[in-house]
Write a protein that holds these residues in place. Structure first.
Motif, mmCIF file in Angstrom:
data_model
loop_
_atom_site.group_PDB
_atom_site.id
_atom_site.type_symbol
_atom_site.label_atom_id
_atom_site.label_comp_id
_atom_site.label_asym_id
_atom_site.label_seq_id
_atom_site.Cartn_x
_atom_site.Cartn_y
_atom_site.Cartn_z
ATOM 1 N N ARG A 136 0.828 -1.209 0.000
ATOM 2 C CA ARG A 136 0.000 0.000 0.000
ATOM 3 C C ARG A 136 0.862 1.258 0.000
ATOM 4 O O ARG A 136 0.489 2.277 -0.602
ATOM 5 C CB ARG A 136 -0.930 -0.025 1.213
ATOM 6 C CG ARG A 136 -2.014 -1.100 1.126
ATOM 7 C CD ARG A 136 -2.731 -1.267 2.446
ATOM 8 N NE ARG A 136 -3.880 -2.183 2.342
ATOM 9 C CZ ARG A 136 -4.448 -2.779 3.378
ATOM 10 N NH1 ARG A 136 -3.997 -2.547 4.610
ATOM 11 N NH2 ARG A 136 -5.469 -3.590 3.201
ATOM 12 N N THR A 150 -6.278 3.175 -10.188
ATOM 13 C CA THR A 150 -7.708 3.279 -9.897
ATOM 14 C C THR A 150 -8.225 1.879 -9.603
ATOM 15 O O THR A 150 -8.486 1.088 -10.522
ATOM 16 C CB THR A 150 -8.464 3.898 -11.082
ATOM 17 O OG1 THR A 150 -7.886 5.165 -11.401
ATOM 18 C CG2 THR A 150 -9.933 4.094 -10.735
ATOM 19 N N ASN A 152 -10.852 1.136 -7.303
ATOM 20 C CA ASN A 152 -12.124 1.119 -6.573
ATOM 21 C C ASN A 152 -13.334 0.798 -7.439
ATOM 22 O O ASN A 152 -14.449 0.693 -6.937
ATOM 23 C CB ASN A 152 -12.345 2.451 -5.854
ATOM 24 C CG ASN A 152 -12.328 3.635 -6.811
ATOM 25 O OD1 ASN A 152 -12.087 3.478 -8.007
ATOM 26 N ND2 ASN A 152 -12.558 4.814 -6.281
ATOM 27 N N SER A 153 -13.154 0.644 -8.745
ATOM 28 C CA SER A 153 -14.282 0.287 -9.608
ATOM 29 C C SER A 153 -13.764 -0.303 -10.909
ATOM 30 O O SER A 153 -12.612 -0.059 -11.305
ATOM 31 C CB SER A 153 -15.153 1.509 -9.914
ATOM 32 O OG SER A 153 -14.423 2.484 -10.640
ATOM 33 N N ILE A 160 -18.331 -2.144 -8.448
ATOM 34 C CA ILE A 160 -17.327 -2.084 -7.380
ATOM 35 C C ILE A 160 -17.144 -3.423 -6.690
ATOM 36 O O ILE A 160 -16.340 -3.534 -5.763
ATOM 37 C CB ILE A 160 -17.697 -1.013 -6.344
ATOM 38 C CG1 ILE A 160 -19.043 -1.343 -5.682
ATOM 39 C CG2 ILE A 160 -17.713 0.367 -6.975
ATOM 40 C CD1 ILE A 160 -19.404 -0.410 -4.547
ATOM 41 N N GLU A 161 -17.859 -4.441 -7.161
ATOM 42 C CA GLU A 161 -17.740 -5.774 -6.581
ATOM 43 C C GLU A 161 -17.082 -6.713 -7.578
ATOM 44 O O GLU A 161 -17.042 -6.463 -8.776
ATOM 45 C CB GLU A 161 -19.123 -6.304 -6.195
ATOM 46 C CG GLU A 161 -19.811 -5.478 -5.108
ATOM 47 C CD GLU A 161 -21.181 -6.014 -4.757
ATOM 48 O OE1 GLU A 161 -21.680 -6.887 -5.501
ATOM 49 O OE2 GLU A 161 -21.757 -5.558 -3.758
ATOM 50 N N SER A 175 -13.273 -6.172 -13.289
ATOM 51 C CA SER A 175 -13.989 -7.222 -12.562
ATOM 52 C C SER A 175 -13.752 -8.578 -13.222
ATOM 53 O O SER A 175 -13.344 -8.669 -14.390
ATOM 54 C CB SER A 175 -15.481 -6.913 -12.522
ATOM 55 O OG SER A 175 -16.044 -7.051 -13.819
ATOM 56 N N ARG A 194 -8.662 -4.371 -2.692
ATOM 57 C CA ARG A 194 -10.007 -4.121 -3.217
ATOM 58 C C ARG A 194 -10.786 -3.257 -2.230
ATOM 59 O O ARG A 194 -10.489 -3.258 -1.021
ATOM 60 C CB ARG A 194 -10.732 -5.452 -3.452
ATOM 61 C CG ARG A 194 -9.998 -6.363 -4.431
ATOM 62 C CD ARG A 194 -10.638 -7.735 -4.501
ATOM 63 N NE ARG A 194 -9.757 -8.677 -5.202
ATOM 64 C CZ ARG A 194 -9.991 -9.988 -5.311
ATOM 65 N NH1 ARG A 194 -11.083 -10.510 -4.764
ATOM 66 N NH2 ARG A 194 -9.138 -10.758 -5.968
ATOM 67 N N PRO A 195 -11.795 -2.531 -2.711
ATOM 68 C CA PRO A 195 -12.545 -1.639 -1.822
ATOM 69 C C PRO A 195 -13.168 -2.347 -0.633
ATOM 70 O O PRO A 195 -13.261 -1.789 0.456
ATOM 71 C CB PRO A 195 -13.626 -1.059 -2.746
ATOM 72 C CG PRO A 195 -13.100 -1.223 -4.119
ATOM 73 C CD PRO A 195 -12.249 -2.440 -4.106
ATOM 74 N N ASP A 196 -13.590 -3.599 -0.833
ATOM 75 C CA ASP A 196 -14.253 -4.337 0.238
ATOM 76 C C ASP A 196 -13.344 -5.389 0.858
ATOM 77 O O ASP A 196 -13.797 -6.268 1.587
ATOM 78 C CB ASP A 196 -15.517 -5.017 -0.293
ATOM 79 C CG ASP A 196 -15.227 -5.920 -1.501
ATOM 80 O OD1 ASP A 196 -14.092 -5.870 -2.017
ATOM 81 O OD2 ASP A 196 -16.127 -6.661 -1.930
ATOM 82 N N ASP A 198 -10.568 -4.993 2.949
ATOM 83 C CA ASP A 198 -10.058 -4.737 4.297
ATOM 84 C C ASP A 198 -8.697 -5.404 4.480
ATOM 85 O O ASP A 198 -7.798 -5.152 3.703
ATOM 86 C CB ASP A 198 -11.069 -5.193 5.354
ATOM 87 C CG ASP A 198 -12.359 -4.401 5.285
ATOM 88 O OD1 ASP A 198 -12.272 -3.195 4.974
ATOM 89 O OD2 ASP A 198 -13.429 -4.966 5.517
#
Length: 259
Positions: A136, A150, A152-153, A160-161, A175, A194-196, A198
């Motif tokens: 990171r 980029t 996050n999408s 975004i998934e 994706s 990835r955004p989700d 963690d």
């Protein structure tokens, strides 16, 4: 030009009879260089180890002149990690990358504070080793210098998934569904980026290797390739160390499956 400030030691090389030219990263003055009298002596050598946080004093007659440096230790880094080679490799790679990538005397205060925070994490986090924090940090370095990714999408669908890949050309996430037949030409996006995601996979060397491969492409092509310079050797050694860990895990798993 005279000032006193907190600074991160990036490198030190011997100069003349016992002196050293030291590169520092500071909040207000960016990356600076200075001459340290006696800097390569046994008494001072420990102070100027890459990764150390010091209180630096800088003095020069002219702003474009190589000034003189002195300093006091605030936080030792390298010495604290002599028995933790992976964490030490993270510190060395971060210091050498910063030294090689940042332009002279261009301040990046947010990135300076981020680097102090992460160097501290490299020292205090032992299990699992904070390789994810380092990956990171490399992304933050790329962003600071105008090569942000980029993640996050999806570049194709906007979702975004189910993000699974990154385009090596654009640095944008893709994706799993949108990748299709092009998946083998894309870079893996580890779950912790990835955004989700963690902190999923923070202790998995396979995912560490994926993250380093991802950032390595953009470091090599955009940050250093555009200047016709190689990626710093310490960073290459770090990636090779992680690959060796992955290969050792694979050999162990294969051995466990043998009758």
């Amino acid at each position: 030009m005279n000032f006193e400030c907190a600074a991160i030691v990036l490198s030190a090389r011997r100069y003349g009879e016992g002196g050293a030219v030291v590169h520092l990263f500071t909040e207000e003055h960016g990356r600076i260089a200075g001459l340290v009298r006696g800097g390569s002596s046994r008494r001072q050598a420990a102070l100027w180890q890459p990764g150390n946080l010091i209180l630096a004093r800088y003095a020069s007659r002219l702003s474009d002149q190589l000034g003189h440096l002195s300093g006091e230790m605030v936080q030792e880094t390298a010495v604290r990690l002599l028995d933790r080679p992976l964490q030490l490799a993270l510190v060395q790679a971060a210091a050498e990358l910063t030294d090689a990538a940042l332009p002279d005397r261009e301040p990046h205060p947010d990135f300076f504070l981020r680097t102090i925070r992460d160097l501290t994490a490299f020292c205090v986090l032992a299990d699992p080793a904070p390789v994810v924090d380092y990956v990171r940090w490399e992304i933050a370095l790329l962003t600071t210098l105008g090569y942000g990714l980029t993640l996050n999408s999806c570049a194709v669908t906007g979702e975004i998934e189910n993000l699974a890949y990154v385009s090596p050309k654009t640095g944008r996430a893709v994706s799993e569904n949108a990748a299709g037949k092009w998946a083998d030409r894309l870079l893996h996006l580890p779950v912790y980026l990835r955004p989700d995601g963690d902190d999923e996979g923070v202790g998995d060397p396979v995912l560490w290797s994926q993250g380093l491969t991802l950032t390595g492409v953009f470091l090599s092509r955009h940050l250093f390739g555009s200047r016709h310079r190689p990626v710093p050797a310490s960073r290459e050694r770090l990636e090779a160390r992680i690959r060796a860990m992955v290969e050792a895990m694979s050999d162990t798993d294969e051995g466990d499956r043998l009758p």
